[in-house]
Design a protein around this motif. Structure first.
Motif, PDB file in Angstrom:
ATOM      1  N   PRO A   5       0.789  -1.239   0.000  1.00 17.71           N
ATOM      2  CA  PRO A   5       0.000   0.000   0.000  1.00 17.71           C
ATOM      3  C   PRO A   5       0.816   1.282   0.000  1.00 17.71           C
ATOM      4  CG  PRO A   5      -0.188  -1.141   2.111  1.00 17.71           C
ATOM      5  CD  PRO A   5       0.475  -2.085   1.169  1.00 17.71           C
ATOM      6  N   VAL A   6       1.952   1.324   0.711  1.00 24.22           N
ATOM      7  CA  VAL A   6       2.757   2.546   0.705  1.00 24.22           C
ATOM      8  C   VAL A   6       3.327   2.766  -0.697  1.00 24.22           C
ATOM      9  CG1 VAL A   6       4.759   3.725   1.670  1.00 24.22           C
ATOM     10  CG2 VAL A   6       3.306   2.328   3.157  1.00 24.22           C
ATOM     11  N   SER A   7       3.787   1.692  -1.325  1.00 22.95           N
ATOM     12  CA  SER A   7       4.314   1.790  -2.694  1.00 22.95           C
ATOM     13  C   SER A   7       3.250   2.305  -3.652  1.00 22.95           C
ATOM     14  CB  SER A   7       4.806   0.424  -3.180  1.00 22.95           C
ATOM     15  OG  SER A   7       5.824  -0.086  -2.372  1.00 22.95           O
ATOM     16  N   SER A   8       2.055   1.737  -3.585  1.00 27.80           N
ATOM     17  CA  SER A   8       1.009   2.135  -4.531  1.00 27.80           C
ATOM     18  C   SER A   8       0.580   3.575  -4.300  1.00 27.80           C
ATOM     19  CB  SER A   8      -0.196   1.192  -4.435  1.00 27.80           C
ATOM     20  OG  SER A   8      -0.827   1.276  -3.184  1.00 27.80           O
ATOM     21  N   LEU A   9       0.498   3.997  -3.032  1.00 27.83           N
ATOM     22  CA  LEU A   9       0.119   5.380  -2.742  1.00 27.83           C
ATOM     23  C   LEU A   9       1.160   6.350  -3.280  1.00 27.83           C
ATOM     24  CD1 LEU A   9      -1.625   6.897   0.241  1.00 27.83           C
ATOM     25  CD2 LEU A   9       0.584   7.885  -0.364  1.00 27.83           C
ATOM     26  N   PHE A  10       2.440   6.075  -3.016  1.00 29.18           N
ATOM     27  CA  PHE A  10       3.507   6.961  -3.465  1.00 29.18           C
ATOM     28  C   PHE A  10       3.583   7.023  -4.986  1.00 29.18           C
ATOM     29  CE2 PHE A  10       6.620   7.201   0.393  1.00 29.18           C
ATOM     30  CZ  PHE A  10       5.621   7.776   1.147  1.00 29.18           C
ATOM     31  N   GLN A  11       3.532   5.868  -5.651  1.00 29.85           N
ATOM     32  CA  GLN A  11       3.683   5.864  -7.100  1.00 29.85           C
ATOM     33  C   GLN A  11       2.465   6.460  -7.794  1.00 29.85           C
ATOM     34  OE1 GLN A  11       6.598   5.507  -8.267  1.00 29.85           O
ATOM     35  NE2 GLN A  11       7.303   4.911  -6.227  1.00 29.85           N
ATOM     36  N   PHE A  12       1.286   6.294  -7.216  1.00 33.62           N
ATOM     37  CA  PHE A  12       0.125   6.998  -7.757  1.00 33.62           C
ATOM     38  C   PHE A  12       0.373   8.495  -7.676  1.00 33.62           C
ATOM     39  CE2 PHE A  12      -3.801   9.241  -7.874  1.00 33.62           C
ATOM     40  CZ  PHE A  12      -4.678   8.494  -8.633  1.00 33.62           C
ATOM     41  N   ASP A  13       0.814   8.967  -6.507  1.00 35.07           N
ATOM     42  CA  ASP A  13       1.012  10.394  -6.302  1.00 35.07           C
ATOM     43  C   ASP A  13       2.073  10.964  -7.242  1.00 35.07           C
ATOM     44  OD1 ASP A  13      -0.004  12.529  -4.569  1.00 35.07           O
ATOM     45  OD2 ASP A  13       2.071  12.739  -3.904  1.00 35.07           O
ATOM     46  N   LEU A  14       3.103  10.183  -7.494  1.00 43.63           N
ATOM     47  CA  LEU A  14       4.192  10.644  -8.344  1.00 43.63           C
ATOM     48  C   LEU A  14       3.869  10.553  -9.833  1.00 43.63           C
ATOM     49  CD1 LEU A  14       7.070   8.919  -6.364  1.00 43.63           C
ATOM     50  CD2 LEU A  14       6.829  11.399  -6.646  1.00 43.63           C
TER      51      LEU A  14
END
Length: 420
Positions: free
Chosen positions: A321-330
């Protein structure tokens, strides 16, 4: 094979050849390269619609906004006090009227007189300053005197903020609440905005159950789907929730094909790394998606896929989840804002001193560290156990960007920080 990082500039290659090489060689691309690739292949939808003012936040302006009035529309008092002539400050002043906000003055200020005035009220003729209430002494019901040493003018002059026909908001502005206040001030009650990109959200993984069920055995609740859905909403998109997709090739293929028909952007999490059941990249190729990269030199977020089919974009995000949140944001956020014609699709990076010493064992990838800004204006990493630790983000407001090759940072050093 040894870890490699790919940047077209470093190799002196044209951008199209660089993208092809990064895919064929399975070389990890840099974050900057990934963002620039997303920007290159994200094109404005070119459609607009009109919405009520209060529904405009989170959308992108399709036209500039022009003022229909001068602001302020008159010389107005910036404080509660008494409007008078500066040359009379040494005199006892007779109060000739009281001017409340919304009322017009009826008297002209003459020698030895003043008008009691409220903040925002029009300044009467011949007054050239407003003395603050706390700098006065009341002598009787009709008389005051100035007891301060000096005073500012305390008058907001006619049209000093904006003049009629001035542009107050540029086309391409991502609308926030403060922009709503500006538009309301110039009489805008309906806003022309860019059409919202349709963003499909697909979640893969047989271990997942929806949030209304109690997980059993090796199951976990589907947090990613709801996280990504709300991220789409937050940045102005129209989410299309595709639910949990079975971890098999045919189900994945069918779900992605369906999403491509209905969406401008397809996002899916899971199935993008090197596990036995992670076949998303192959399925994308079968569906005619041109994959631009499929690994990034970023932690968290290494197994991130980006592909293009015609004018549609596909993002395969990591399952944690942290990976998906960050990469979505970026990445996904950037694509969405580009499709809506935003003039600033990428968030600013600022320099902030770090609150304490920071170290990491390996530095072959750029690190994104969840962090918060403390009361001293320093950035402080939150307690973080890795990319599956979604609860770490309950206090995180920013991410520290630690460059490749940097193993340690000393307390007080300036670091790159990006809001999340």
């Amino acid at each position: 094979m040894p870890t490699m990082y790919f940047n077209a500039i470093h190799f002196g290659l044209p951008k199209n050849i660089a993208i092809f090489a990064s895919y064929c060689l399975c070389i990890m691309v840099s974050l900057d390269f990934a963002i620039s690739s997303v920007i290159e292949f994200s094109h404005a939808l070119g459609k607009t619609e009109e919405v009520p003012l209060w529904e405009s936040p989170g959308r992108v302006l399709a036209d500039e906004v022009v003022s229909d009035i001068n602001m302020p529309p008159f010389d107005k008092s910036a404080v509660d006090g008494y409007a008078c002539r500066r040359e009379d400050l040494h005199l006892y002043l007779r109060v000739v009227e009281v001017i409340s906000a919304g009322a017009m003055p009826t008297k002209t200020i003459e020698k030895g007189t003043c008008a009691k005035i409220m903040t925002g009220a029009p300044v009467p003729p011949m007054a050239d300053c407003v003395i603050m209430v706390e700098d006065t002494e009341t002598i009787d019901n009709e008389t005051i005197r100035f007891v301060g040493s000096d005073t500012k003018t305390n008058i907001a002059r006619f049209a000093e903020d904006i003049r009629m026909n001035d542009t107050v908001l540029e086309k391409g502005t991502f609308i926030e609440p403060q922009h709503v206040a500006i538009m309301a001030s110039v009489g805008v009650n309906r806003v022309r905005v860019a059409a919202r990109p349709r963003v499909s959200v697909l979640i893969t993984g047989d271990e997942l159950v929806e949030i209304d069920k109690v997980p059993g055995g090796s199951q976990i609740r589907n947090s990613n789907g709801h996280q990504l859905y709300t991220q789409v909403v937050r940045w102005g998109g129209e989410p299309i929730y595709g639910g949990i997709v079975e971890d098999n090739r045919e189900a994945t293929r069918k779900a992605i094909a369906n999403a491509l028909e209905k969406s401008n952007i397809v996002t899916l999490t899971g199935g993008v790394s090197l596990g036995d059941f992670d076949f998303v990249p192959d399925v994308l190729k079968e569906l005619g998606v041109d994959i631009k990269f499929q690994t990034m030199a970023v932690q968290p977020g290494k197994p991130t896929v980006f592909g293009v089919k015609d004018d549609k974009l596909v993002f395969g995000l990591p399952g944690n989840p942290v990976s998906s949140l960050f990469q979505f944001d970026l990445l996904v956020r950037t694509a969405m804002l580009r499709m809506m014609g935003a003039t600033k699709p990428v968030k600013d990076i600022i320099k902030v001193p770090i609150a304490g010493d920071f170290s990491r064992k390996r530095s072959e990838r750029l690190a994104l560290v969840p962090a918060m800004i403390n009361s001293k204006g320093e950035v402080e990493p939150v307690n973080y156990h890795g990319s599956a630790h979604i609860f770490a983000l309950s206090k995180a407001t920013t991410m520290i960007i630690v460059p490749v090759g940097v193993n340690s940072i000393g307390k007080g050093e300036l670091v790159d920080v990006r809001p999340i």
